[in-house]
Design a protein around this motif. Structure first.
Motif, PDB file in Angstrom:
ATOM      1  N   PRO A  72      33.775  11.790 -45.369  1.00 14.86           N
ATOM      2  CA  PRO A  72      34.462  12.847 -45.590  1.00 14.86           C
ATOM      3  C   PRO A  72      33.470  13.663 -46.742  1.00 14.86           C
ATOM      4  N   ARG A  73      33.865  15.087 -46.702  1.00 19.43           N
ATOM      5  CA  ARG A  73      32.760  15.765 -47.634  1.00 19.43           C
ATOM      6  C   ARG A  73      32.933  15.522 -49.053  1.00 19.43           C
ATOM      7  N   HIS A  74      34.018  15.103 -49.626  1.00 22.32           N
ATOM      8  CA  HIS A  74      34.269  14.967 -50.895  1.00 22.32           C
ATOM      9  C   HIS A  74      33.798  13.719 -51.299  1.00 22.32           C
ATOM     10  N   MET A  75      33.204  12.912 -50.236  1.00 23.17           N
ATOM     11  CA  MET A  75      32.568  11.534 -50.425  1.00 23.17           C
ATOM     12  C   MET A  75      31.260  11.668 -50.353  1.00 23.17           C
ATOM     13  N   ILE A  76      30.487  12.907 -50.426  1.00 25.29           N
ATOM     14  CA  ILE A  76      29.035  12.905 -50.243  1.00 25.29           C
ATOM     15  C   ILE A  76      28.685  13.545 -51.522  1.00 25.29           C
ATOM     16  N   VAL A 133      23.909  11.003 -50.852  1.00 29.99           N
ATOM     17  CA  VAL A 133      24.665   9.522 -50.659  1.00 29.99           C
ATOM     18  C   VAL A 133      25.989   9.971 -50.272  1.00 29.99           C
ATOM     19  N   GLY A 134      26.631   8.864 -49.616  1.00 32.19           N
ATOM     20  CA  GLY A 134      27.986   8.931 -49.265  1.00 32.19           C
ATOM     21  C   GLY A 134      28.593   7.673 -48.883  1.00 32.19           C
ATOM     22  N   ILE A 135      29.989   7.588 -48.555  1.00 34.81           N
ATOM     23  CA  ILE A 135      30.776   6.580 -48.285  1.00 34.81           C
ATOM     24  C   ILE A 135      31.547   7.007 -46.783  1.00 34.81           C
ATOM     25  N   THR A 136      31.589   6.541 -45.711  1.00 37.43           N
ATOM     26  CA  THR A 136      32.187   6.905 -44.583  1.00 37.43           C
ATOM     27  C   THR A 136      33.701   6.659 -44.731  1.00 37.43           C
ATOM     28  N   GLU A 137      34.425   7.178 -43.606  1.00 35.90           N
ATOM     29  CA  GLU A 137      35.764   6.834 -43.586  1.00 35.90           C
ATOM     30  C   GLU A 137      35.796   5.783 -42.903  1.00 35.90           C
ATOM     31  N   PRO A 138      36.873   4.696 -42.888  1.00 35.50           N
ATOM     32  CA  PRO A 138      37.069   3.306 -42.163  1.00 35.50           C
ATOM     33  C   PRO A 138      36.488   3.710 -40.730  1.00 35.50           C
ATOM     34  N   LEU A 139      35.501   2.801 -40.104  1.00 31.35           N
ATOM     35  CA  LEU A 139      34.811   2.852 -38.692  1.00 31.35           C
ATOM     36  C   LEU A 139      35.344   1.705 -37.778  1.00 31.35           C
ATOM     37  N   SER A 140      35.032   1.866 -36.735  1.00 26.03           N
ATOM     38  CA  SER A 140      35.811   0.892 -35.664  1.00 26.03           C
ATOM     39  C   SER A 140      34.513  -0.370 -35.525  1.00 26.03           C
ATOM     40  N   PRO A 141      34.915  -1.596 -36.076  1.00 21.25           N
ATOM     41  CA  PRO A 141      33.877  -2.852 -36.138  1.00 21.25           C
ATOM     42  C   PRO A 141      33.361  -2.863 -34.739  1.00 21.25           C
ATOM     43  N   THR A 142      34.118  -2.290 -33.665  1.00 21.41           N
ATOM     44  CA  THR A 142      33.356  -2.488 -32.305  1.00 21.41           C
ATOM     45  C   THR A 142      32.372  -1.668 -32.114  1.00 21.41           C
ATOM     46  N   ASP A 143      32.276  -0.371 -32.878  1.00 27.69           N
ATOM     47  CA  ASP A 143      31.158   0.517 -32.635  1.00 27.69           C
ATOM     48  C   ASP A 143      30.172   0.386 -33.739  1.00 27.69           C
ATOM     49  N   TYR A 144      30.443  -0.288 -34.751  1.00 33.25           N
ATOM     50  CA  TYR A 144      29.686  -0.680 -35.776  1.00 33.25           C
ATOM     51  C   TYR A 144      29.735  -2.284 -36.179  1.00 33.25           C
ATOM     52  N   PRO A 145      29.128  -3.190 -35.254  1.00 27.95           N
ATOM     53  CA  PRO A 145      29.165  -4.496 -35.358  1.00 27.95           C
ATOM     54  C   PRO A 145      28.890  -4.960 -36.734  1.00 27.95           C
ATOM     55  N   MET A 146      27.980  -4.397 -37.588  1.00 29.34           N
ATOM     56  CA  MET A 146      27.494  -4.818 -38.927  1.00 29.34           C
ATOM     57  C   MET A 146      28.774  -4.868 -39.935  1.00 29.34           C
ATOM     58  N   LEU A 147      29.740  -4.181 -39.524  1.00 28.06           N
ATOM     59  CA  LEU A 147      31.018  -4.093 -40.308  1.00 28.06           C
ATOM     60  C   LEU A 147      31.770  -5.618 -40.287  1.00 28.06           C
ATOM     61  N   ASN A 183      36.861  -2.537 -46.177  1.00 25.94           N
ATOM     62  CA  ASN A 183      37.677  -1.575 -45.593  1.00 25.94           C
ATOM     63  C   ASN A 183      36.951  -0.908 -44.143  1.00 25.94           C
ATOM     64  N   ASN A 184      35.946  -1.473 -43.874  1.00 26.17           N
ATOM     65  CA  ASN A 184      35.208  -1.063 -42.734  1.00 26.17           C
ATOM     66  C   ASN A 184      34.464   0.118 -43.115  1.00 26.17           C
ATOM     67  N   ARG A 185      34.119   0.480 -44.285  1.00 25.38           N
ATOM     68  CA  ARG A 185      33.189   1.670 -44.259  1.00 25.38           C
ATOM     69  C   ARG A 185      31.881   1.367 -44.490  1.00 25.38           C
ATOM     70  N   LEU A 186      30.876   2.425 -44.468  1.00 26.51           N
ATOM     71  CA  LEU A 186      29.626   2.205 -44.756  1.00 26.51           C
ATOM     72  C   LEU A 186      29.124   2.963 -45.824  1.00 26.51           C
ATOM     73  N   GLY A 187      28.495   2.459 -46.706  1.00 23.71           N
ATOM     74  CA  GLY A 187      27.949   3.228 -47.792  1.00 23.71           C
ATOM     75  C   GLY A 187      26.313   3.596 -47.241  1.00 23.71           C
TER      76      GLY A 187
END
Ligand SMILES: Cc1cc2nc3c(=O)[nH]c(=O)nc-3n(C[C@H](O)[C@H](O)[C@H](O)COP(=O)(O)OP(=O)(O)OC[C@H]3O[C@@H](n4cnc5c(N)ncnc54)[C@H](O)[C@@H]3O)c2cc1C
Length: 358
Positions: free
Chosen positions: A315-319, A196-210, A237-241
């Motif tokens: 980020p690795r520490h978030m996995i 499991v993980g939490i991504t870094e903040p992503l661009s809502p343009t690339d990931y519209p679900m944000l 904060n524009n992250r994905l779990g």
């Protein structure tokens, strides 16, 4: 008569929630309590967790709702697809809004944990106290820790998770006196392994679900001979779990993750031994790498590249890697000891539903 003394085993979500309840008692009903937590430092592991709509009134009573509302997103439904992108179905989660006046919510577990920690005075949480044995009689209950310290109280609350040392000690005692149903000593089912993980903040343009104010949990049920599941959900904060994994022992005898077989068997055999378990972990980096490399080239049917793209943005520490246990125990208390949360009713936190166990 002095104040009632309570020991809480474990500073997870259950242990902290019960501590906040004790903090909220009126002055003339106050009790003395302490949390004994085995970790030396609380780390930010985990991914998304969802809370059922029925829990929200409790969060309001505890006085933590405004903070939790800020870090969470309301959730309207689960959308389930096959690996080839075809729709498998949806599960309505919006009924909570009409039935209870709230949507179910989803958030990052590390944030939820740190909010709850913030409502418990630090003097009440003793870190580095791994409980290895407990005992009780008519006069009180005692917790024996790995560092040879002993704590005494009137009541013990076992909130120490799926491999609860408190439960094991209680059950041993009840079994010796013929007071434990046989099903409570059968092993915990342990056949799911996920990363499991939490991504870094992503661009809502690339990931519209944000951009979704009321979000969806996107789930993939894939594989034939090696079934797997993947889920992803937008967080604040524009992250994905996300979570990727499957059965460690597929029906044809092959593992979703081949090297996990020995570990799965090992963990299963020791399901009642607190010194051996398969808790949430970031330490086993090789295992994490292995699962990730098996999954990374698969295309995400929800259209965001491959699973590898998701992994690379985390980020690795978030996995972390975890093997999921599933078991509901029938016995939740005995004498001066009571069990709560995963210690007595652990279910696979599919879709980040582990929190609903609390
Ligand atoms: C690090 C971590 C990350 C998680 N991430 C997710 C997630 O992303 N999604 C999801 O759905 N669920 C997640 N879960 C599970 C979810 O938190 C639980 O299913 C649910 O909250 C019930 O929590 P609990 O407090 O009963 O048990 P737990 O969350 O397991 O907490 C138990 C606590 O007791 C402590 N403890 C264990 N044994 C002892 C002992 N012998 N002596 C003293 N202390 C002890 C543990 O260190 C832990 O702090 C996670 C759990 C953990 C521990």
């Amino acid at each position: 008569m002095g104040r009632t003394k309570i020991l809480i085993a474990g500073a997870g979500i259950s242990g902290l929630a019960i501590a906040i309840m004790l903090e909220r008692l009126p002055e003339d009903k106050k009790v003395d309590y302490l949390i004994l937590e085995r970790s030396v430092m609380m780390s930010a592991m985990g991914s998304a967790v969802s809370l059922h709509t029925a829990v929200i009134p409790l969060l309001k009573q505890l006085g933590v709702w405004p903070e939790i509302e800020r870090i969470s997103k309301p959730m309207s439904h689960f959308c389930i697809k096959r690996a080839d992108g075809s729709e498998l179905g949806t599960v309505d989660y919006a009924y909570g809004d009409s039935e209870y006046s709230y949507y179910g919510i989803v958030m990052a577990r590390p944030q939820l944990h740190s909010i709850l920690m913030g409502h418990v005075p630090s003097s009440k949480i003793i870190l580095g106290k791994r409980i290895v044995a407990t005992s009780q009689d008519d006069t009180g209950v005692s917790c024996h820790c790995a560092d040879s310290t002993i704590y005494h109280a009137d009541i013990l609350i076992g909130a120490d998770g799926a491999y609860s040392a408190v439960r094991q000690a209680l059950y041993k005692d009840l079994w010796a006196h013929g007071n434990l149903p046989r099903q409570d000593i059968s092993p915990i089912k342990l056949d799911q392994v996920v990363v499991v993980g939490i991504t870094e903040p992503l661009s809502p343009t690339d990931y519209p679900m944000l951009k979704e104010d009321v979000c969806q949990f996107r789930i993939v049920l894939g594989g034939h001979d090696r079934p797997y599941t993947m889920w992803m959900v937008p967080l604040t904060n524009n992250r994905l779990g996300w979570s990727i994994g499957g059965r460690s022992n597929a029906s044809d005898g092959s593992s979703f993750w081949s090297e996990s077989q020995e570990e799965a068997t090992d963990s299963y055999a020791y399901a009642h031994d607190s010194s051996r378990n398969a808790d949430w972990s970031e330490a086993e980096t090789e295992s994490i790498d292995e699962i990730c490399s098996q999954m990374r080239s698969k295309r995400n049917p929800f259209g965001f590249g491959t699973y590898g793209d998701l992994i690379d943005k985390t980020p690795r520490h978030m996995i972390s890697k975890v093997m999921f246990e599933e078991k509901g125990f029938r016995t939740w208390y005995g004498g001066r000891t009571v069990l709560i949360g995963d210690a007595c009713h652990k279910s696979v936190p599919f879709g980040g539903c582990g929190e609903c166990n609390v």
